[in-house]
Scaffold this motif. Structure first.
Motif, PDB file in Angstrom:
ATOM      1  N   LYS A  61      65.435  55.403  61.543  1.00  0.00           N
ATOM      2  CA  LYS A  61      65.571  53.994  61.931  1.00  0.00           C
ATOM      3  C   LYS A  61      64.284  53.552  62.620  1.00  0.00           C
ATOM      4  N   VAL A  62      63.676  52.507  62.069  1.00  0.00           N
ATOM      5  CA  VAL A  62      62.426  51.968  62.625  1.00  0.00           C
ATOM      6  C   VAL A  62      62.791  51.026  63.753  1.00  0.00           C
ATOM      7  N   GLU A  63      62.256  51.288  64.922  1.00  0.00           N
ATOM      8  CA  GLU A  63      62.464  50.444  66.108  1.00  0.00           C
ATOM      9  C   GLU A  63      61.127  50.221  66.792  1.00  0.00           C
ATOM     10  N   GLY A  64      61.045  49.188  67.583  1.00  0.00           N
ATOM     11  CA  GLY A  64      59.826  48.908  68.340  1.00  0.00           C
ATOM     12  C   GLY A  64      58.816  48.152  67.514  1.00  0.00           C
ATOM     13  N   ASN A  65      57.896  48.867  66.894  1.00  0.00           N
ATOM     14  CA  ASN A  65      56.822  48.264  66.105  1.00  0.00           C
ATOM     15  C   ASN A  65      56.974  48.628  64.628  1.00  0.00           C
ATOM     16  N   PRO A  66      56.416  47.813  63.723  1.00  0.00           N
ATOM     17  CA  PRO A  66      56.450  48.157  62.299  1.00  0.00           C
ATOM     18  C   PRO A  66      55.626  49.416  62.030  1.00  0.00           C
ATOM     19  N   ILE A  67      56.011  50.155  60.994  1.00  0.00           N
ATOM     20  CA  ILE A  67      55.271  51.361  60.631  1.00  0.00           C
ATOM     21  C   ILE A  67      54.648  51.192  59.247  1.00  0.00           C
ATOM     22  N   SER A  68      53.544  51.898  59.036  1.00  0.00           N
ATOM     23  CA  SER A  68      52.862  51.862  57.742  1.00  0.00           C
ATOM     24  C   SER A  68      52.970  53.189  57.009  1.00  0.00           C
ATOM     25  N   GLN A  69      53.404  54.231  57.728  1.00  0.00           N
ATOM     26  CA  GLN A  69      53.428  55.562  57.130  1.00  0.00           C
ATOM     27  C   GLN A  69      54.483  56.434  57.795  1.00  0.00           C
ATOM     28  N   LEU A  70      55.055  57.333  56.994  1.00  0.00           N
ATOM     29  CA  LEU A  70      56.013  58.325  57.477  1.00  0.00           C
ATOM     30  C   LEU A  70      55.549  59.678  56.960  1.00  0.00           C
ATOM     31  N   THR A  71      55.497  60.675  57.822  1.00  0.00           N
ATOM     32  CA  THR A  71      55.063  62.014  57.432  1.00  0.00           C
ATOM     33  C   THR A  71      56.179  63.001  57.731  1.00  0.00           C
ATOM     34  N   ILE A  72      56.474  63.866  56.751  1.00  0.00           N
ATOM     35  CA  ILE A  72      57.514  64.881  56.907  1.00  0.00           C
ATOM     36  C   ILE A  72      56.906  66.241  56.610  1.00  0.00           C
ATOM     37  N   GLY A  73      57.033  67.162  57.558  1.00  0.00           N
ATOM     38  CA  GLY A  73      56.574  68.535  57.348  1.00  0.00           C
ATOM     39  C   GLY A  73      57.704  69.362  56.758  1.00  0.00           C
ATOM     40  N   PHE A  74      57.376  70.250  55.817  1.00  0.00           N
ATOM     41  CA  PHE A  74      58.378  71.116  55.201  1.00  0.00           C
ATOM     42  C   PHE A  74      58.399  72.468  55.909  1.00  0.00           C
ATOM     43  N   PRO A  75      59.584  73.059  56.018  1.00  0.00           N
ATOM     44  CA  PRO A  75      59.651  74.428  56.559  1.00  0.00           C
ATOM     45  C   PRO A  75      58.884  75.394  55.648  1.00  0.00           C
ATOM     46  N   ASP A  76      58.370  76.473  56.222  1.00  0.00           N
ATOM     47  CA  ASP A  76      57.661  77.484  55.430  1.00  0.00           C
ATOM     48  C   ASP A  76      58.552  77.998  54.312  1.00  0.00           C
ATOM     49  N   GLY A  77      57.986  78.137  53.130  1.00  0.00           N
ATOM     50  CA  GLY A  77      58.712  78.668  51.990  1.00  0.00           C
ATOM     51  C   GLY A  77      59.550  77.652  51.241  1.00  0.00           C
ATOM     52  N   LEU A  78      59.542  76.411  51.663  1.00  0.00           N
ATOM     53  CA  LEU A  78      60.355  75.380  51.017  1.00  0.00           C
ATOM     54  C   LEU A  78      59.468  74.514  50.126  1.00  0.00           C
ATOM     55  N   LYS A  79      59.973  74.178  48.952  1.00  0.00           N
ATOM     56  CA  LYS A  79      59.266  73.304  48.015  1.00  0.00           C
ATOM     57  C   LYS A  79      60.195  72.180  47.584  1.00  0.00           C
ATOM     58  N   PRO A 139      59.662  68.569  60.781  1.00  0.00           N
ATOM     59  CA  PRO A 139      59.035  67.673  61.760  1.00  0.00           C
ATOM     60  C   PRO A 139      58.707  66.328  61.103  1.00  0.00           C
ATOM     61  N   VAL A 140      59.002  65.245  61.825  1.00  0.00           N
ATOM     62  CA  VAL A 140      58.819  63.890  61.286  1.00  0.00           C
ATOM     63  C   VAL A 140      57.907  63.093  62.220  1.00  0.00           C
ATOM     64  N   SER A 141      56.944  62.380  61.616  1.00  0.00           N
ATOM     65  CA  SER A 141      56.014  61.530  62.370  1.00  0.00           C
ATOM     66  C   SER A 141      55.922  60.173  61.691  1.00  0.00           C
ATOM     67  N   VAL A 142      55.506  59.176  62.466  1.00  0.00           N
ATOM     68  CA  VAL A 142      55.259  57.842  61.918  1.00  0.00           C
ATOM     69  C   VAL A 142      53.852  57.408  62.306  1.00  0.00           C
ATOM     70  N   ARG A 143      53.360  56.422  61.571  1.00  0.00           N
ATOM     71  CA  ARG A 143      52.095  55.782  61.934  1.00  0.00           C
ATOM     72  C   ARG A 143      52.377  54.290  62.044  1.00  0.00           C
ATOM     73  N   TYR A 144      52.055  53.735  63.199  1.00  0.00           N
ATOM     74  CA  TYR A 144      52.246  52.306  63.416  1.00  0.00           C
ATOM     75  C   TYR A 144      51.171  51.522  62.677  1.00  0.00           C
ATOM     76  N   VAL A 145      51.488  50.304  62.304  1.00  0.00           N
ATOM     77  CA  VAL A 145      50.549  49.423  61.617  1.00  0.00           C
ATOM     78  C   VAL A 145      49.304  49.249  62.484  1.00  0.00           C
ATOM     79  N   GLY A 146      48.134  49.434  61.874  1.00  0.00           N
ATOM     80  CA  GLY A 146      46.873  49.258  62.585  1.00  0.00           C
ATOM     81  C   GLY A 146      46.402  50.483  63.347  1.00  0.00           C
ATOM     82  N   GLU A 147      47.186  51.538  63.396  1.00  0.00           N
ATOM     83  CA  GLU A 147      46.804  52.755  64.123  1.00  0.00           C
ATOM     84  C   GLU A 147      46.261  53.797  63.150  1.00  0.00           C
ATOM     85  N   THR A 148      45.593  54.816  63.690  1.00  0.00           N
ATOM     86  CA  THR A 148      45.034  55.873  62.846  1.00  0.00           C
ATOM     87  C   THR A 148      45.658  57.239  63.110  1.00  0.00           C
ATOM     88  N   GLU A 149      46.512  57.336  64.114  1.00  0.00           N
ATOM     89  CA  GLU A 149      47.129  58.613  64.482  1.00  0.00           C
ATOM     90  C   GLU A 149      48.622  58.596  64.197  1.00  0.00           C
TER      91      GLU A 149
END
Length: 164
Positions: A61-79, A139-149
């Motif tokens: 669920k996106v809250e606060g600021n708009p996001i431009s990107q979503l990153t999901i890390g996979f567990p080791d050994g998972l495809k 692990p899940v990360s987002v990137r806010y619009v206009g940000e680089t991290e």
């Protein structure tokens, strides 16, 4: 008399403990930041994941600021053999591109995803081994619009079960 004093002391300690727990829960979840609201598998049996027949779902669920990107890390050994689909839980169209690089999937949105939108991410054809006791951590990360991290928002936990 001692019993009455100890009972009163115990009741006071329990009240303080409950109040502190409630306060910690209120401050730990913020409605002004994106949150993982659901993580699940279909089917739930471990053999489906071992054979690549499973789809793992992560809802954010996106809250606060708009996001431009979503990153999901996979567990080791998972495809993820059959790709990643992204949609809004409200059935609105989400135009995005998905890039998988090693153990990371990066989802870039053509238009910023507005606060109040719940994204449903489907990892299709998940294949992995039982090395992690049937529990998968993404692990899940987002990137806010206009940000680089990327900003970590949490870890999606998916539990599968053995049919034995």
């Amino acid at each position: 008399m001692k019993g009455l004093v100890f009972t009163a002391l115990y009741a006071s300690m329990m009240t303080i403990g409950v109040a502190m727990t409630a306060q910690a829960q209120l401050t730990s979840s913020s409605a002004s930041a994106p949150q993982i609201v659901m993580a699940d598998a279909d089917p739930l049996d471990t053999q489906a994941t071992e054979t690549g027949l499973a789809t793992h779902f992560i809802d954010v669920k996106v809250e606060g600021n708009p996001i431009s990107q979503l990153t999901i890390g996979f567990p080791d050994g998972l495809k993820v053999a059959r790709g990643i689909n992204v949609a809004a839980r409200s059935q609105q169209s989400i135009n995005s591109t998905v890039a998988i690089n090693g153990n990371t999937a990066t989802i870039n949105f053509a238009q910023p995803v507005k606060p109040g939108t719940t994204l449903k991410v489907a990892l299709r054809g998940v294949t992995g081994s039982r090395a992690n006791d049937d529990i998968w951590f993404y692990p899940v990360s987002v990137r806010y619009v206009g940000e680089t991290e990327n900003i970590p928002i949490g870890t999606a936990r998916i539990q599968t079960y053995d049919d034995d």
